[in-house]
Write a protein that holds these residues in place. Structure first.
Motif, PDB file in Angstrom:
ATOM      1  N   ASN A 108      -1.347  -1.278  -3.652  1.00 21.19           N
ATOM      2  CA  ASN A 108      -1.871  -2.126  -4.280  1.00 21.19           C
ATOM      3  C   ASN A 108      -3.421  -1.731  -4.817  1.00 21.19           C
ATOM      4  OD1 ASN A 108      -2.999  -1.788  -1.494  1.00 21.19           O
ATOM      5  ND2 ASN A 108      -3.568  -3.785  -1.246  1.00 21.19           N
ATOM      6  N   LEU A 109      -3.684  -0.591  -4.853  1.00 22.11           N
ATOM      7  CA  LEU A 109      -4.873   0.069  -5.487  1.00 22.11           C
ATOM      8  C   LEU A 109      -4.261   0.959  -6.547  1.00 22.11           C
ATOM      9  CD1 LEU A 109      -7.283   0.738  -2.488  1.00 22.11           C
ATOM     10  CD2 LEU A 109      -7.028  -1.371  -3.788  1.00 22.11           C
ATOM     11  N   ASN A 110      -5.422   1.374  -7.419  1.00 22.97           N
ATOM     12  CA  ASN A 110      -5.016   2.255  -8.703  1.00 22.97           C
ATOM     13  C   ASN A 110      -6.140   3.560  -8.497  1.00 22.97           C
ATOM     14  OD1 ASN A 110      -2.489   1.275 -10.213  1.00 22.97           O
ATOM     15  ND2 ASN A 110      -3.959  -0.576  -9.757  1.00 22.97           N
ATOM     16  N   ASP A 169     -14.763   6.267   0.223  1.00 26.67           N
ATOM     17  CA  ASP A 169     -15.228   7.470  -0.741  1.00 26.67           C
ATOM     18  C   ASP A 169     -16.695   7.477  -0.962  1.00 26.67           C
ATOM     19  OD1 ASP A 169     -12.635   8.433  -0.504  1.00 26.67           O
ATOM     20  OD2 ASP A 169     -11.928   6.968  -1.689  1.00 26.67           O
ATOM     21  N   GLY A 170     -17.365   6.454  -0.194  1.00 25.86           N
ATOM     22  CA  GLY A 170     -18.790   6.388  -0.785  1.00 25.86           C
ATOM     23  C   GLY A 170     -19.464   5.687   0.336  1.00 25.86           C
ATOM     24  N   SER A 171     -20.763   5.514   0.239  1.00 30.94           N
ATOM     25  CA  SER A 171     -21.622   4.891   1.428  1.00 30.94           C
ATOM     26  C   SER A 171     -22.036   3.306   1.007  1.00 30.94           C
ATOM     27  CB  SER A 171     -22.966   5.710   1.796  1.00 30.94           C
ATOM     28  OG  SER A 171     -23.595   5.783   0.557  1.00 30.94           O
ATOM     29  N   THR A 172     -21.701   3.190  -0.339  1.00 30.26           N
ATOM     30  CA  THR A 172     -22.039   1.878  -1.101  1.00 30.26           C
ATOM     31  C   THR A 172     -20.787   1.171  -1.808  1.00 30.26           C
ATOM     32  OG1 THR A 172     -22.576   2.717  -2.975  1.00 30.26           O
ATOM     33  CG2 THR A 172     -24.351   2.631  -1.237  1.00 30.26           C
ATOM     34  N   PRO A 173     -20.651   0.008  -2.021  1.00 36.01           N
ATOM     35  CA  PRO A 173     -19.756  -0.720  -2.656  1.00 36.01           C
ATOM     36  C   PRO A 173     -19.868  -0.035  -4.040  1.00 36.01           C
ATOM     37  CG  PRO A 173     -20.927  -2.410  -1.732  1.00 36.01           C
ATOM     38  CD  PRO A 173     -21.643  -1.289  -1.360  1.00 36.01           C
ATOM     39  N   GLU A 174     -21.030   0.133  -4.528  1.00 35.88           N
ATOM     40  CA  GLU A 174     -20.988   0.987  -6.050  1.00 35.88           C
ATOM     41  C   GLU A 174     -20.140   2.053  -6.360  1.00 35.88           C
ATOM     42  OE1 GLU A 174     -23.784  -1.919  -5.591  1.00 35.88           O
ATOM     43  OE2 GLU A 174     -23.451  -0.290  -4.480  1.00 35.88           O
ATOM     44  N   ASN A 215     -16.002   2.165  -7.395  1.00 37.82           N
ATOM     45  CA  ASN A 215     -15.875   2.987  -8.612  1.00 37.82           C
ATOM     46  C   ASN A 215     -14.621   4.073  -8.353  1.00 37.82           C
ATOM     47  OD1 ASN A 215     -16.499   5.822 -10.207  1.00 37.82           O
ATOM     48  ND2 ASN A 215     -16.950   4.337 -11.508  1.00 37.82           N
ATOM     49  N   PHE A 216     -14.447   4.341  -7.311  1.00 34.55           N
ATOM     50  CA  PHE A 216     -13.585   5.710  -7.069  1.00 34.55           C
ATOM     51  C   PHE A 216     -12.198   4.855  -6.754  1.00 34.55           C
ATOM     52  CE2 PHE A 216     -12.047   9.454  -4.979  1.00 34.55           C
ATOM     53  CZ  PHE A 216     -12.734  10.572  -5.594  1.00 34.55           C
ATOM     54  N   ARG A 217     -12.261   3.978  -6.012  1.00 35.94           N
ATOM     55  CA  ARG A 217     -10.998   3.206  -5.896  1.00 35.94           C
ATOM     56  C   ARG A 217     -10.437   2.200  -7.153  1.00 35.94           C
ATOM     57  NH1 ARG A 217      -8.060   5.349  -1.519  1.00 35.94           N
ATOM     58  NH2 ARG A 217      -9.468   6.637  -0.722  1.00 35.94           N
ATOM     59  N   LYS A 218     -11.427   2.227  -8.005  1.00 36.20           N
ATOM     60  CA  LYS A 218     -10.979   1.281  -9.171  1.00 36.20           C
ATOM     61  C   LYS A 218     -10.538  -0.453  -8.679  1.00 36.20           C
ATOM     62  CE  LYS A 218      -8.741   3.006 -12.889  1.00 36.20           C
ATOM     63  NZ  LYS A 218      -7.850   3.764 -13.607  1.00 36.20           N
ATOM     64  N   GLN A 219     -11.398  -0.777  -7.695  1.00 33.39           N
ATOM     65  CA  GLN A 219     -11.196  -2.069  -7.305  1.00 33.39           C
ATOM     66  C   GLN A 219     -12.292  -2.696  -6.403  1.00 33.39           C
ATOM     67  OE1 GLN A 219      -7.636  -3.724  -6.970  1.00 33.39           O
ATOM     68  NE2 GLN A 219      -9.057  -5.166  -6.187  1.00 33.39           N
ATOM     69  N   SER A 257       0.214   6.234  -7.691  1.00 35.33           N
ATOM     70  CA  SER A 257       0.829   4.933  -7.143  1.00 35.33           C
ATOM     71  C   SER A 257       0.413   3.591  -7.600  1.00 35.33           C
ATOM     72  CB  SER A 257       0.623   4.941  -5.397  1.00 35.33           C
ATOM     73  OG  SER A 257       1.331   5.886  -4.750  1.00 35.33           O
ATOM     74  N   SER A 258       1.113   2.625  -7.579  1.00 36.87           N
ATOM     75  CA  SER A 258       0.604   1.172  -8.212  1.00 36.87           C
ATOM     76  C   SER A 258       1.702   0.272  -7.632  1.00 36.87           C
ATOM     77  CB  SER A 258       0.561   1.356  -9.505  1.00 36.87           C
ATOM     78  OG  SER A 258       1.720   1.261 -10.158  1.00 36.87           O
ATOM     79  N   MET A 259       1.396  -0.975  -7.734  1.00 33.07           N
ATOM     80  CA  MET A 259       2.366  -2.013  -7.273  1.00 33.07           C
ATOM     81  C   MET A 259       3.655  -1.760  -8.170  1.00 33.07           C
ATOM     82  SD  MET A 259       1.245  -3.509  -4.671  1.00 33.07           S
ATOM     83  CE  MET A 259       2.288  -5.137  -4.883  1.00 33.07           C
ATOM     84  N   GLY A 260       3.629  -1.183  -9.320  1.00 33.75           N
ATOM     85  CA  GLY A 260       4.750  -0.930 -10.019  1.00 33.75           C
ATOM     86  C   GLY A 260       5.588   0.223  -9.683  1.00 33.75           C
ATOM     87  N   SER A 261       5.076   1.228  -8.836  1.00 29.58           N
ATOM     88  CA  SER A 261       5.823   2.341  -8.457  1.00 29.58           C
ATOM     89  C   SER A 261       6.975   2.202  -7.495  1.00 29.58           C
ATOM     90  CB  SER A 261       4.913   3.112  -7.547  1.00 29.58           C
ATOM     91  OG  SER A 261       3.820   3.543  -8.165  1.00 29.58           O
ATOM     92  N   ASP A 262       8.018   2.938  -7.650  1.00 28.26           N
ATOM     93  CA  ASP A 262       9.312   2.842  -6.875  1.00 28.26           C
ATOM     94  C   ASP A 262       8.807   2.754  -5.205  1.00 28.26           C
ATOM     95  OD1 ASP A 262      10.825   2.909  -8.936  1.00 28.26           O
ATOM     96  OD2 ASP A 262      11.074   5.284  -8.766  1.00 28.26           O
ATOM     97  N   GLN A 263       9.875   1.776  -4.582  1.00 29.54           N
ATOM     98  CA  GLN A 263       9.588   1.638  -3.088  1.00 29.54           C
ATOM     99  C   GLN A 263      10.168   2.941  -2.396  1.00 29.54           C
ATOM    100  OE1 GLN A 263       8.708  -0.705  -1.038  1.00 29.54           O
ATOM    101  NE2 GLN A 263       9.672  -0.246   0.755  1.00 29.54           N
ATOM    102  N   GLY A 264      11.108   3.557  -2.973  1.00 27.45           N
ATOM    103  CA  GLY A 264      11.509   4.827  -2.261  1.00 27.45           C
ATOM    104  C   GLY A 264      12.827   4.470  -1.814  1.00 27.45           C
TER     105      GLY A 264
END
Length: 374
Positions: free
Chosen positions: A24-26, A120-125, A129-133, A34-41
């Motif tokens: 659910n992240l990019n 991946d960081g100590s702040t939301p900024e 940014n790293f998680r693109k969410q 991975s994304s929501m459109g990726s194969d389940q497996g």
């Protein structure tokens, strides 16, 4: 009389199992894009149970259910419970966004013994940014609160590139503040979407300084277990720094460790199983050593060419091949593959010049200058 050399036995002690490719992240560094459109497996629940049966027929590794986002798979807890029933130490690697009280109850019931969260960081900024969410930072902190409330141990995985390397000390301090039992500092290997970050990889000079910082921090850290990950030359730096300080540095063991104080342990005590059954030496190594739908995991583990290559330390090339720290480091095989397209080549982000390499070249000064400018 013919001398027989006993072959070293390699045992899987830690397996990462991508039970779904969906997420659910990019995130910018995602090794599987991975994304929501990726194969389940491809694994059905029965196939998953059969794989667990096969693995437990010869080993008892820690099994980390990962993705993608493993909590998107409806039968994740049935898989975890079956692994627990078969005597495996089951763990869960999640981005934390789906963790709530109900999910924590199911985690406990399934026998999962530890959960890893990504920070991946100590702040939301920095983190968002790293998680693109937007909001990813807050959901991770909320997940930590839920896990603490339900007395479920968790560790923090933090990934770094040039965009967030200055935030490393503060991220470590935040991981400790929110109650993590361990903090893993990941040095990015460019794979999947991470290939787009090639220009953002931390420089080898900064790499060494960050690892020296980690050593000083680890000397003082008494509460939380800490490990640099995908940074095998840390074990060289530990020896160098401890020798320089005249100390006998003993590292504490992790309950869910990978066995032994060594750098790269891909194909030696760890492996990765992808959502379509491909077995790889580690999560960041994109070449398949075989598929469990075609061959048994044990056959792949024991006999695949890629695994045998990586275990043949005498065949490592370049500086790694002649390094006095080969036994404790080994260089990152996945990074060598990603950067120079040869997993047996020297670690491309190590600045160390082995004594034998410099001596054999006869041009030690010239080598130092060349390596420092790569």
């Amino acid at each position: 009389m013919e001398l027989r050399v006993k072959k070293k036995i390699f045992e899987p002690k830690w397996l990462a199992w991508e039970i779904t490719g969906r997420c659910n992240l990019n995130c910018i560094h995602c090794r599987s894009s991975s994304s929501m459109g990726s194969d389940q497996g491809d694994f059905t629940l029965e196939e998953a149970k059969s794989l667990i049966d096969e693995i437990t027929s010869f080993a008892r590794p820690v099994v980390v259910l990962s993705g993608g986002e493993p909590l998107l798979r409806e039968d994740v807890f049935e898989i975890a419970a079956y692994g627990t029933e078969k005597g495996l130490r089951m763990a869960l690697a999640t981005n934390g966004s789906l963790i709530d009280d109900q999910m924590c109850e199911r985690i406990r019931e399934s026998g999962i013994r530890i959960v890893s969260l990504s920070l991946d960081g100590s702040t939301p900024e920095v983190h968002d940014n790293f998680r693109k969410q937007p909001g990813a930072f807050e959901t991770t902190l909320q997940a930590a609160q839920h896990l603490k409330k339900h007395d479920i141990e968790f560790l923090i995985n933090s990934s770094f590139t040039r965009r967030n390397q200055d935030d490393i000390p503060d991220t470590y301090r935040l991981a400790k503040k929110i109650g993590a039992v361990a903090w893993y500092m990941f040095m990015i290997v460019p794979m999947g979407r991470g290939e787009e970050l090639m220009a953002e990889l931390i420089s080898k000079e900064d790499y060494d300084e960050i690892l020296k910082w980690h050593f000083e921090m680890e000397l003082e850290e008494k509460e939380m277990l800490v490990r640099p990950t995908c940074a095998p030359h840390y074990y060289r730096i530990v020896q160098q720094e401890a020798e320089a300080k005249g100390i006998d540095f003993k590292r504490r063991n992790l309950k869910f460790g990978t066995g032994g104080a060594k750098g790269c342990i891909a194909a030696q005590s760890i492996a990765f199983i992808g959502s379509r059954g491909d077995v790889q030496p580690c999560s960041y190594f994109p070449m398949s050593a075989g598929n469990v739908r075609e061959r048994s995991f044990r056959e792949i583990w024991d006999n695949s060419r890629i695994f045998e290559d990586i275990r043949s330390f005498k065949d490592y090339k370049g500086r790694c091949g002649s390094c006095e720290y080969l036994g404790v480091c080994g260089g990152c095989r996945a990074r060598a593959l990603a950067v120079v397209d040869d997993y047996m080549e020297e670690e491309p982000f190590c600045s160390h010049i082995p004594k034998k390499f410099a001596r054999d070249s006869g041009e030690e000064g010239e080598m130092k200058e060349r390596i420092s400018h790569e």
